[in-house]
Design an enzyme around this catalytic site. Structure first.
Site, short mmCIF file in Angstrom:
data_model
loop_
_atom_site.label_atom_id
_atom_site.label_comp_id
_atom_site.label_asym_id
_atom_site.label_seq_id
_atom_site.Cartn_x
_atom_site.Cartn_y
_atom_site.Cartn_z
N SER A 1 0.84 -1.21 0.00
CA SER A 1 0.00 0.00 0.00
C SER A 1 0.87 1.25 0.00
O SER A 1 1.76 1.39 0.86
CB SER A 1 -0.88 -0.02 1.25
OG SER A 1 -1.53 1.21 1.41
N GLY A 2 0.60 2.17 -0.95
CA GLY A 2 1.43 3.37 -1.11
C GLY A 2 1.48 4.28 0.10
O GLY A 2 2.55 4.79 0.45
N HIS A 3 0.36 4.46 0.79
CA HIS A 3 0.36 5.48 1.85
C HIS A 3 1.06 5.04 3.13
O HIS A 3 1.17 5.82 4.08
CB HIS A 3 -1.08 5.97 2.13
CG HIS A 3 -1.94 5.03 2.91
ND1 HIS A 3 -2.21 5.23 4.25
CD2 HIS A 3 -2.61 3.91 2.55
CE1 HIS A 3 -3.03 4.27 4.67
NE2 HIS A 3 -3.28 3.45 3.66
N THR B 1 -9.26 3.52 -16.24
CA THR B 1 -8.14 4.43 -16.50
C THR B 1 -7.28 4.55 -15.26
O THR B 1 -7.78 4.75 -14.15
CB THR B 1 -8.68 5.82 -16.94
OG1 THR B 1 -9.50 5.61 -18.09
CG2 THR B 1 -7.55 6.78 -17.27
N CYS C 1 -8.12 1.30 11.91
CA CYS C 1 -9.39 0.95 11.28
C CYS C 1 -10.42 0.47 12.29
O CYS C 1 -11.61 0.49 12.02
CB CYS C 1 -9.18 -0.13 10.24
SG CYS C 1 -7.76 0.17 9.23
N1 PLP Z 1 -3.25 -4.65 5.62
C1 PLP Z 1 -2.62 -4.14 6.68
C2 PLP Z 1 -1.73 -5.02 7.49
C3 PLP Z 1 -2.80 -2.81 7.04
O1 PLP Z 1 -2.18 -2.32 8.10
C4 PLP Z 1 -3.66 -2.01 6.25
C5 PLP Z 1 -3.92 -0.61 6.60
O2 PLP Z 1 -3.83 -0.21 7.74
C6 PLP Z 1 -4.28 -2.58 5.12
C7 PLP Z 1 -4.04 -3.91 4.84
C8 PLP Z 1 -5.16 -1.79 4.24
O3 PLP Z 1 -4.42 -0.97 3.36
P1 PLP Z 1 -5.07 0.28 2.65
O4 PLP Z 1 -5.24 1.34 3.70
O5 PLP Z 1 -4.09 0.67 1.60
O6 PLP Z 1 -6.35 -0.17 2.06
#
Ligand code: PLP
Length: 379
Positions: free
Chosen positions: A195-197, A233, A321
């Site tokens: 994941s980029g961020h 796109t 999350c």
């Molecule tokens: N997997 C893990 C272990 C993560 O820590 C996260 C985000 O906190 C994700 C997946 C989800 O990534 P994204 O925020 O790019 O959807």
């Protein structure tokens, strides 16, 4: 303000921002068009794909751009739905992107085994070996590093067990890529999510690595982008930003990891030595460099995180999350902590940009907040 919640997200790397700006302004063309300026944009996509591939030891045609880690995780798991239902193995401490995708597979008749972990969050390879059903287990999905406690799994060993028994292996490496060296060949994985961020790239960017020999079905049907597997796109500025960020993040990764670990160790030591009734969660050594997580006896996570926030110290209780869902951490519970303990978690995640003076300030603020909230007053 001191930002110490890098596992939730990282600030955009200025290198990534600079790389993105032209594609938000003049170079706006659709990469599928054929005139010269569009071809120039398409080349930028190729370059970013090559950068992401190189960062994890893959080939460019094994990288599929996605909207992030969640999408990459969902794609690899839900791709199983195309075949008759068999058996999947994952762990109890995966991110919800994996766990909730597994629930969907269960609704499609798949059996899912959720492996237990030990008190440090580690999966025992012998436990995988015992759970795997040769001929029936089609996929094993185990995260490289945990987002709540930072524990790093022995992926190479686990992937070998999967392969030996005829199962493919996926790892969610969202927390690891850009922070510790990650090489798909060395790990021996068939699929990997990033994941980029989480490493200075923009939000809404990510990738799924798919080993060339591993077949996949299209995630999104349409105009045929991403070799027909994920149409739409492309998010050109985002992809360019992610490419620049990953290249930058891995350029000094070993040195950076050492430096960040040293600062993290200092932070942990200071907090543990100053306040009684605080314990480190996760593995002591085998953990992400900037990751510190604790159980703080008698102090509710949310209250502590809010108190620190009011002091300008931005940390979290655990997973970004799930912090608002009103449930104790399922990760800590799987590690054997009680509900009561799992309500008292604190996660501090720092990065290369966190200065030593800031580390000391974080530790001092944590110490004083805990004392105040316990009604002990400040010395
Ligand atoms: N997997 C893990 C272990 C993560 O820590 C996260 C985000 O906190 C994700 C997946 C989800 O990534 P994204 O925020 O790019 O959807």
């Amino acid at each position: 303000m001191i930002y110490a919640d890098m596992a939730a997200t990282t600030p955009l790397d200025p290198v990534a921002l600079r790389a993105m700006l032209p594609y938000l302004e003049n170079d706006f063309y659709n990469p599928s068009a054929v005139y010269p300026d569009a071809v120039y944009v398409k080349r930028a996509l190729h370059r970013s794909r090559a950068k992401v591939a190189q960062a994890i030891g893959a080939a460019p045609n094994e990288i599929y751009f996605t909207s992030g880690g969640t999408e990459a995780d969902n794609w690899v798991l839900k791709d199983r739905i195309y075949s008759a239902p068999y058996h999947i193995i994952t762990t109890r401490i995966e991110h919800k992107a994996i766990l909730n995708a597994c629930r969907v597979l269960e609704a499609f008749g798949w059996r899912v085994t959720y492996l237990p972990v030990d008190h440090t969050g580690l999966v025992d390879p012998a436990v995988l070996e015992a759970a795997i059903e040769p001929g029936h287990t089609k996929l094993v999905s185990i995260m490289l590093a945990n987002n709540e406690v930072g524990t790093i799994q022995p992926i190479k060993e686990l992937a070998e067990i999967a392969h030996k028994n005829g199962a493919a292996f996926h790892t969610d490496a969202v927390q690891a890529v850009g922070h510790i060296p990650v090489d798909v060949e060395e790990l021996g994985v068939d699929f990997l999510s990033l994941s980029g961020h989480k490493f200075g790239g923009p939000k809404g960017t990510g990738a799924l690595y798919v080993r060339k020999s591993a077949p996949m079905h299209p995630l999104i049907d349409g105009g045929g982008q991403e070799w027909g597997l994920r149409s739409g796109t492309e998010n050109v500025p985002g992809i360019v930003g992610m490419g620049a960020a990953i290249e930058h993040a891995v350029s000094f990764i070993t040195e950076d990891a050492k430096e960040v670990s040293a600062k993290r160790d200092m932070l942990v030591k200071q907090i543990l030595s100053e306040v009684p009734g605080v314990a480190l969660t996760g593995a002591e050594h085998n953990r992400l460099p900037g990751h510190a997580s604790f159980i703080v006896d008698g102090v509710d996570s949310e209250t502590l995180v809010m108190d620190l926030g009011n002091k300008g110290i931005y940390v979290s209780a655990g997973s970004a999350c799930t912090s608002s869902n009103g449930k104790p951490s399922y990760v800590l519970k799987a590690m054997g902590y009680t509900d009561r303990q799992a309500w008292c978690s604190l996660r501090i995640t720092i990065g290369t940009e966190t200065r030593l003076a800031e580390v000391k300030e974080i530790a001092a603020a944590v110490t004083s907040s805990i004392r105040t909230l316990r009604g002990e007053g400040v010395r």
